[in-house]
Design a protein around this motif. Structure first.
Motif, PDB file in Angstrom:
ATOM      1  N   GLN A  58       0.853  -1.189   0.000  1.00  0.00           N
ATOM      2  CA  GLN A  58       0.000   0.000   0.000  1.00  0.00           C
ATOM      3  C   GLN A  58       0.894   1.246   0.000  1.00  0.00           C
ATOM      4  OE1 GLN A  58      -3.382  -2.116   2.893  1.00  0.00           O
ATOM      5  NE2 GLN A  58      -2.675  -0.049   3.379  1.00  0.00           N
ATOM      6  N   TYR A  59       0.381   2.294  -0.586  1.00  0.00           N
ATOM      7  CA  TYR A  59       1.147   3.542  -0.614  1.00  0.00           C
ATOM      8  C   TYR A  59       1.610   3.949   0.784  1.00  0.00           C
ATOM      9  CZ  TYR A  59      -0.440   4.662  -5.428  1.00  0.00           C
ATOM     10  OH  TYR A  59      -0.681   4.673  -6.771  1.00  0.00           O
ATOM     11  N   ASN A  60       0.744   3.726   1.775  1.00  0.00           N
ATOM     12  CA  ASN A  60       0.989   4.259   3.121  1.00  0.00           C
ATOM     13  C   ASN A  60       1.658   3.260   4.065  1.00  0.00           C
ATOM     14  OD1 ASN A  60      -1.292   2.618   3.130  1.00  0.00           O
ATOM     15  ND2 ASN A  60      -2.218   3.678   4.884  1.00  0.00           N
ATOM     16  N   LEU A  61       2.143   2.131   3.535  1.00  0.00           N
ATOM     17  CA  LEU A  61       2.747   1.104   4.391  1.00  0.00           C
ATOM     18  C   LEU A  61       4.184   0.810   3.972  1.00  0.00           C
ATOM     19  CD1 LEU A  61      -0.097  -1.558   4.896  1.00  0.00           C
ATOM     20  CD2 LEU A  61       0.644   0.232   6.473  1.00  0.00           C
ATOM     21  N   PRO A  62       5.158   1.480   4.584  1.00  0.00           N
ATOM     22  CA  PRO A  62       6.558   1.134   4.291  1.00  0.00           C
ATOM     23  C   PRO A  62       6.881  -0.257   4.814  1.00  0.00           C
ATOM     24  CG  PRO A  62       6.427   2.684   6.112  1.00  0.00           C
ATOM     25  CD  PRO A  62       5.046   2.562   5.561  1.00  0.00           C
ATOM     26  N   ASN A  63       7.941  -0.818   4.276  1.00  0.00           N
ATOM     27  CA  ASN A  63       8.414  -2.151   4.677  1.00  0.00           C
ATOM     28  C   ASN A  63       7.366  -3.245   4.425  1.00  0.00           C
ATOM     29  OD1 ASN A  63      10.896  -1.044   5.708  1.00  0.00           O
ATOM     30  ND2 ASN A  63       9.735  -0.383   7.521  1.00  0.00           N
ATOM     31  N   THR A  64       6.594  -3.078   3.360  1.00  0.00           N
ATOM     32  CA  THR A  64       5.665  -4.115   2.910  1.00  0.00           C
ATOM     33  C   THR A  64       5.949  -4.394   1.438  1.00  0.00           C
ATOM     34  OG1 THR A  64       3.964  -2.504   2.269  1.00  0.00           O
ATOM     35  CG2 THR A  64       3.860  -3.401   4.524  1.00  0.00           C
ATOM     36  N   TRP A  65       5.386  -5.468   0.944  1.00  0.00           N
ATOM     37  CA  TRP A  65       5.560  -5.803  -0.477  1.00  0.00           C
ATOM     38  C   TRP A  65       4.380  -6.652  -0.942  1.00  0.00           C
ATOM     39  CZ3 TRP A  65       5.967 -10.920  -2.146  1.00  0.00           C
ATOM     40  CH2 TRP A  65       6.137 -11.886  -1.122  1.00  0.00           C
ATOM     41  N   SER A  66       4.215  -6.754  -2.217  1.00  0.00           N
ATOM     42  CA  SER A  66       3.190  -7.621  -2.803  1.00  0.00           C
ATOM     43  C   SER A  66       3.596  -7.957  -4.227  1.00  0.00           C
ATOM     44  CB  SER A  66       1.815  -6.932  -2.813  1.00  0.00           C
ATOM     45  OG  SER A  66       1.827  -5.787  -3.659  1.00  0.00           O
ATOM     46  N   GLN A  67       3.068  -9.067  -4.724  1.00  0.00           N
ATOM     47  CA  GLN A  67       3.286  -9.412  -6.128  1.00  0.00           C
ATOM     48  C   GLN A  67       2.574  -8.373  -7.008  1.00  0.00           C
ATOM     49  OE1 GLN A  67       2.243 -13.388  -7.299  1.00  0.00           O
ATOM     50  NE2 GLN A  67       3.299 -14.359  -5.581  1.00  0.00           N
ATOM     51  N   LYS A  68       3.317  -7.737  -7.855  1.00  0.00           N
ATOM     52  CA  LYS A  68       2.732  -6.751  -8.782  1.00  0.00           C
ATOM     53  C   LYS A  68       2.410  -7.437 -10.116  1.00  0.00           C
ATOM     54  CE  LYS A  68       3.455  -3.471  -5.733  1.00  0.00           C
ATOM     55  NZ  LYS A  68       4.285  -4.218  -4.756  1.00  0.00           N
ATOM     56  N   TYR A  69       1.614  -8.477 -10.010  1.00  0.00           N
ATOM     57  CA  TYR A  69       1.321  -9.285 -11.194  1.00  0.00           C
ATOM     58  C   TYR A  69       0.633  -8.494 -12.290  1.00  0.00           C
ATOM     59  CZ  TYR A  69      -2.972  -9.682  -8.395  1.00  0.00           C
ATOM     60  OH  TYR A  69      -4.083  -9.417  -7.623  1.00  0.00           O
ATOM     61  N   ASN A  70      -0.108  -7.429 -11.915  1.00  0.00           N
ATOM     62  CA  ASN A  70      -0.807  -6.652 -12.937  1.00  0.00           C
ATOM     63  C   ASN A  70       0.138  -6.002 -13.937  1.00  0.00           C
ATOM     64  OD1 ASN A  70      -3.539  -7.075 -12.138  1.00  0.00           O
ATOM     65  ND2 ASN A  70      -3.223  -5.706 -10.401  1.00  0.00           N
ATOM     66  N   LEU A  71       1.392  -5.852 -13.555  1.00  0.00           N
ATOM     67  CA  LEU A  71       2.373  -5.214 -14.443  1.00  0.00           C
ATOM     68  C   LEU A  71       2.548  -5.972 -15.750  1.00  0.00           C
ATOM     69  CD1 LEU A  71       4.440  -2.903 -14.708  1.00  0.00           C
ATOM     70  CD2 LEU A  71       6.112  -4.383 -13.552  1.00  0.00           C
ATOM     71  N   ILE A  72       2.197  -7.257 -15.770  1.00  0.00           N
ATOM     72  CA  ILE A  72       2.437  -8.071 -16.965  1.00  0.00           C
ATOM     73  C   ILE A  72       1.659  -7.565 -18.169  1.00  0.00           C
ATOM     74  CG2 ILE A  72       0.594  -9.785 -16.694  1.00  0.00           C
ATOM     75  CD1 ILE A  72       4.250 -10.533 -17.602  1.00  0.00           C
ATOM     76  N   TYR A  73       0.504  -6.919 -17.932  1.00  0.00           N
ATOM     77  CA  TYR A  73      -0.275  -6.456 -19.080  1.00  0.00           C
ATOM     78  C   TYR A  73       0.407  -5.316 -19.819  1.00  0.00           C
ATOM     79  CZ  TYR A  73      -4.517  -8.979 -20.202  1.00  0.00           C
ATOM     80  OH  TYR A  73      -5.403  -9.899 -20.707  1.00  0.00           O
ATOM     81  N   GLN A  74       1.373  -4.656 -19.186  1.00  0.00           N
ATOM     82  CA  GLN A  74       2.174  -3.684 -19.931  1.00  0.00           C
ATOM     83  C   GLN A  74       2.924  -4.389 -21.054  1.00  0.00           C
ATOM     84  OE1 GLN A  74       4.155  -0.017 -18.791  1.00  0.00           O
ATOM     85  NE2 GLN A  74       6.064  -1.192 -18.579  1.00  0.00           N
ATOM     86  N   SER A  75       3.452  -5.579 -20.767  1.00  0.00           N
ATOM     87  CA  SER A  75       4.173  -6.339 -21.792  1.00  0.00           C
ATOM     88  C   SER A  75       3.221  -6.918 -22.826  1.00  0.00           C
ATOM     89  CB  SER A  75       4.975  -7.466 -21.135  1.00  0.00           C
ATOM     90  OG  SER A  75       5.923  -6.954 -20.225  1.00  0.00           O
ATOM     91  N   ILE A  76       2.066  -7.410 -22.397  1.00  0.00           N
ATOM     92  CA  ILE A  76       1.103  -7.976 -23.340  1.00  0.00           C
ATOM     93  C   ILE A  76       0.679  -6.933 -24.369  1.00  0.00           C
ATOM     94  CG2 ILE A  76      -1.246  -8.888 -23.563  1.00  0.00           C
ATOM     95  CD1 ILE A  76      -0.876 -10.213 -20.831  1.00  0.00           C
ATOM     96  N   LEU A  77       0.417  -5.711 -23.911  1.00  0.00           N
ATOM     97  CA  LEU A  77      -0.111  -4.659 -24.790  1.00  0.00           C
ATOM     98  C   LEU A  77       0.972  -3.744 -25.360  1.00  0.00           C
ATOM     99  CD1 LEU A  77      -3.253  -3.589 -22.698  1.00  0.00           C
ATOM    100  CD2 LEU A  77      -3.128  -5.215 -24.597  1.00  0.00           C
ATOM    101  N   SER A  78       2.249  -3.991 -24.974  1.00  0.00           N
ATOM    102  CA  SER A  78       3.362  -3.138 -25.413  1.00  0.00           C
ATOM    103  C   SER A  78       3.148  -1.686 -25.004  1.00  0.00           C
ATOM    104  CB  SER A  78       3.564  -3.245 -26.936  1.00  0.00           C
ATOM    105  OG  SER A  78       3.873  -4.563 -27.304  1.00  0.00           O
ATOM    106  N   LEU A  79       2.650  -1.499 -23.799  1.00  0.00           N
ATOM    107  CA  LEU A  79       2.576  -0.156 -23.224  1.00  0.00           C
ATOM    108  C   LEU A  79       3.937   0.210 -22.643  1.00  0.00           C
ATOM    109  CD1 LEU A  79      -0.850  -0.507 -21.391  1.00  0.00           C
ATOM    110  CD2 LEU A  79      -0.359   1.153 -23.198  1.00  0.00           C
ATOM    111  N   ASN A  80       4.194   1.488 -22.491  1.00  0.00           N
ATOM    112  CA  ASN A  80       5.480   1.942 -21.951  1.00  0.00           C
ATOM    113  C   ASN A  80       5.266   2.949 -20.824  1.00  0.00           C
ATOM    114  OD1 ASN A  80       7.414   0.568 -23.812  1.00  0.00           O
ATOM    115  ND2 ASN A  80       6.286   1.757 -25.345  1.00  0.00           N
ATOM    116  N   LEU A  81       4.267   2.674 -20.001  1.00  0.00           N
ATOM    117  CA  LEU A  81       3.958   3.605 -18.923  1.00  0.00           C
ATOM    118  C   LEU A  81       4.934   3.489 -17.759  1.00  0.00           C
ATOM    119  CD1 LEU A  81       0.073   3.151 -18.978  1.00  0.00           C
ATOM    120  CD2 LEU A  81       1.354   5.196 -19.664  1.00  0.00           C
ATOM    121  N   PHE A  82       5.497   2.304 -17.554  1.00  0.00           N
ATOM    122  CA  PHE A  82       6.441   2.067 -16.469  1.00  0.00           C
ATOM    123  C   PHE A  82       7.775   1.628 -17.058  1.00  0.00           C
ATOM    124  CE2 PHE A  82       2.220   1.466 -14.786  1.00  0.00           C
ATOM    125  CZ  PHE A  82       2.264   2.119 -13.563  1.00  0.00           C
TER     126      PHE A  82
END
Length: 699
Positions: free
Chosen positions: A550-574
């Motif tokens: 979460q934006y407001n929780l330092p020292n945490t992490w999560s799988q950012k699996y949603n990032l894969i659709y950037q590669s599927i669609l060839s987006l360059n937002l990140f």
């Protein structure tokens, strides 16, 4: 250039030998899996160690016996009669559309290869059950096969009354069904149809003898070499009252070292498949055959050889493609889940729309119809092999959101689902609200479909609702607030970074859709807004060596699996180093069976884990993650159809099973071999309708 690449890939495929499953032990084995209701599995290492079950674990028994030379009788399927010795199981292979058991008699006289083959067209509601026999001792043997279906295939509960009947002509059809036929009288997750008709079919009369009666009596008569009972006439009766069964005996008079073969067909005609906002929709094949099941039965028999060849070719092609991409373990996983994915689908015919419609069941987690955040994780399978099927499963959702049904949809975001299987009737206020999740999911998948099919005409009626969803995303980003995401078992997650990531990419996907339809100026405005949100995300979500839960929780992490659709669609937002940073961090969190979903616990999701593996550009690390998924499938102590929800530390299943979300495994294939699906689609025998009129074939 594309034709040259395709030619080279075809050569590579044809040169590759099918991977050996080795000692792979599926958590459960698909046998007859072609709909959410007709979904028969074996949950044991050996086919004779337990009785077959529905995906939910409820009894759905089939039984098989073999008699050699009218003296030795053995079991090859199921636990009954328990006094009869089982055959020796030598090998099990699970292919995408076929399961193969190799068994032999304990005396090593005869080998039986038992196969369950599912046509690759999802409209075909039947499975071929083939018996290949050969002598192992150099002698000639007389062999009889006994194969039986129990009463539960046509009812939902053992206390329901069962009726049975038979038709004898050039073929024999043995039918079991619920006595009280009330389509859509029950609905829900683990329920099964208690309407429709289960048919066990012989391809011809010679060599086949059919029987209907108390299953125990039929099996005992066969096992004891007694005269088989005449057909039971005490009907209807409750399924648990001297459980009635349909059975065939197949005579193989001369079994030598040369393989001899015969087969049965199990076919289920559910009469009506879906109630879509007061429209009773029949299975699509009924529209092609003028509601005549006899024509479908005749076709299944007439095209047995070509269907079996199509299954063989499709299996070999798909296994080879997957093996070339990720190795034998990856091919084995893909083979295991293919029928799990397609078995969650139902294609119907809408007389109102004059077209076929496709639905997906949210198996084992809620029983909902076409849940958008269940379709989304399955989308790599469809984008790789069948993008038109992904389009078709989204169209009923789009129509509902666009107020083309008798229920007024009035939300500013995409719907979560259409109803509870198999009835679509949900009101807007009854939805499980996932505003950013579902709106972004729809836009991301639609953009993927448009890129794959290179068409936008199917979107013509829906630009207004897509614009509403895009405006909602834009007004809510870059911080989604306190919302549910697809991982709703965790509860609402305020300021969820992975959800925000999905929303940003969803806005970018809408820009791609606009651009593909010639709206370049509006597309550039939305893409610029998405980039502004992405820039905020990169700063606000950043922790020391990763991006936060979460934006407001330092020292945490999560799988950012949603990032894969950037590669599927060839987006360059990140930037590319976003995935690289996350990938490196995930490897420090690896447990015995995989990477946890986030910092809150050891639970993980197999679909999402395959996504984070796919955007890892380190081949060794990527393979290591997929190997953990293989380890879970191979070693999980819980013997259920492959789960996507389990403990990454000990491999115990935490709830879900048999869900189509495991189509997410195909993400690696989609990214690493995007042209391979063209080989599959162009080289295999296409979805065959055998002159039916092609109403059900996706165009």
């Amino acid at each position: 250039m594309q034709q040259t690449v395709l030619f080279l890939l075809v050569v590579l495929v044809l040169a590759k030998v099918e991977g050996d499953p080795g000692d792979f032990r599926p958590p459960a084995v698909p046998l007859i899996v072609f709909s959410p209701h007709i979904s028969v599995w074996s949950s044991s290492d050996n086919l004779t160690a337990s009785d077959t079950v529905h995906w939910s674990g409820s009894p759905l028994p089939f039984h098989g016996l073999i008699d050699v030379d009218n003296s030795e009788v053995y079991r090859f399927l199921g636990t009954l009669p328990s006094s009869v010795q089982p055959m020796v199981q030598n090998k099990l292979v699970v292919q995408p559309w076929r399961t193969i058991y190799t068994l032999s008699t304990p005396t090593n006289t005869v080998e039986l290869i038992l196969t369950f083959s599912q046509p690759t067209s999802i409209e075909d509601p039947f499975t071929y059950i083939t018996f290949n026999l050969r002598s192992l001792d150099g002698k000639t043997h007389s062999v009889r096969i006994y194969f039986e279906e129990g009463p539960m295939v046509g009812v939902n509960d053992k206390d329901e009354k069962v009726f049975w009947s038979r038709v004898d002509s050039d073929i024999t059809v043995l039918t079991m069904n619920a006595f009280n036929q009330i389509p859509f009288g029950i609905r829900g997750d683990a329920t099964r149809n208690n309407w429709g008709y289960a048919h066990l079919i012989s391809p011809q009369r010679s060599s086949f003898s059919g029987y209907q009666g108390f299953g125990d009596d039929l099996r005992q008569a066969f096992a004891n070499h007694q005269t088989m009972p005449t057909d039971d006439t005490r009907k209807p009766r409750h399924a648990n009252d001297q459980s009635p069964a349909s059975a065939f005996i197949i005579n193989f008079d001369q079994v030598t070292s040369q393989t001899v073969s015969n087969y049965l067909i199990f076919l289920y005609d559910d009469l009506y498949s879906m109630l879509y906002f007061e429209e009773w929709q029949v299975p699509c094949w009924r529209a092609e055959f003028d509601n005549n099941v006899t024509l479908l039965i005749n076709e299944a028999i007439s095209y047995y050889q070509s269907n079996m060849q199509d299954i063989t070719d499709s299996n070999e092609m798909l296994i080879t493609l997957l093996g070339n991409i990720g190795g034998d373990h990856y091919a084995i996983l893909g083979s295991l889940v293919t029928r799990q994915i397609t078995g969650a689908l139902s294609r119907t015919w809408s007389a109102k729309q004059n077209r076929s419609q496709l639905y997906m069941k949210e198996i084992s987690s809620d029983g909902d119809v076409s849940t958008v955040d269940v379709i989304f994780p399955s989308s790599p399978f469809f984008l790789w092999l069948h993008p038109e099927m992904l389009r078709d499963v989204l169209l009923p959702v789009l129509a509902y959101a666009n107020n083309e049904t008798d229920i007024h949809y009035n939300l500013a975001w995409a719907p979560h689902h259409l109803g509870t299987w198999s009835v679509c009737d949900i009101l807007s206020e009854e939805q499980e609200q996932m505003p950013m999740e579902e709106s972004a999911n729809m836009l991301l998948m639609l953009a993927g479909i448009v890129q794959k099919l290179a068409i936008t005409d199917f979107l013509a009626p829906y630009w207004n609702v897509m614009e509403i969803w895009a405006q909602y995303l834009n007004s809510t980003l870059p911080d989604p607030g306190n919302q549910l995401c697809t991982d709703d078992f965790e509860g609402p997650s305020p300021h969820n970074c992975n959800l925000a990531l999905k929303g940003i990419l969803g806005l970018g996907a809408y820009s791609l859709l606009l651009n593909a339809s010639g709206q370049a100026q509006r597309a550039s405005v939305y893409m610029a807004q998405a980039q502004d949100h992405a820039n905020y995300w990169l700063k606000a979500a950043r922790d020391n060596n990763n991006y936060r839960l979460q934006y407001n929780l330092p020292n945490t992490w999560s799988q950012k699996y949603n990032l894969i659709y950037q590669s599927i669609l060839s987006l360059n937002l990140f930037p590319a180093d976003t995935a690289k940073l996350e990938s490196s961090y995930y490897m420090t969190k690896m447990l015995d069976f995989g990477i946890p979903l986030d910092s809150r616990s050891n639970l993980t999701k197999g679909d999402w884990t395959s996504w984070i593996a796919a955007f890892n550009d380190n081949e060794g690390q990527k393979n290591a993650i997929f190997d953990k998924l293989y380890k879970f499938a191979n070693e999980s102590p819980d013997r259920v159809p492959l789960s996507d929800f389990y403990d990454a530390a000990n491999g115990h299943v935490l709830g879900f099973r048999a869900r189509p979300v495991m189509g997410g495994l195909f993400i690696r294939a989609l990214l690493e071999s995007p042209l391979a699906c063209d080989i599959y689609r162009q080289t295999k025998i296409p979805t065959k309708r055998h002159g039916r009129g092609n109403r059900c074939s996706p165009a």
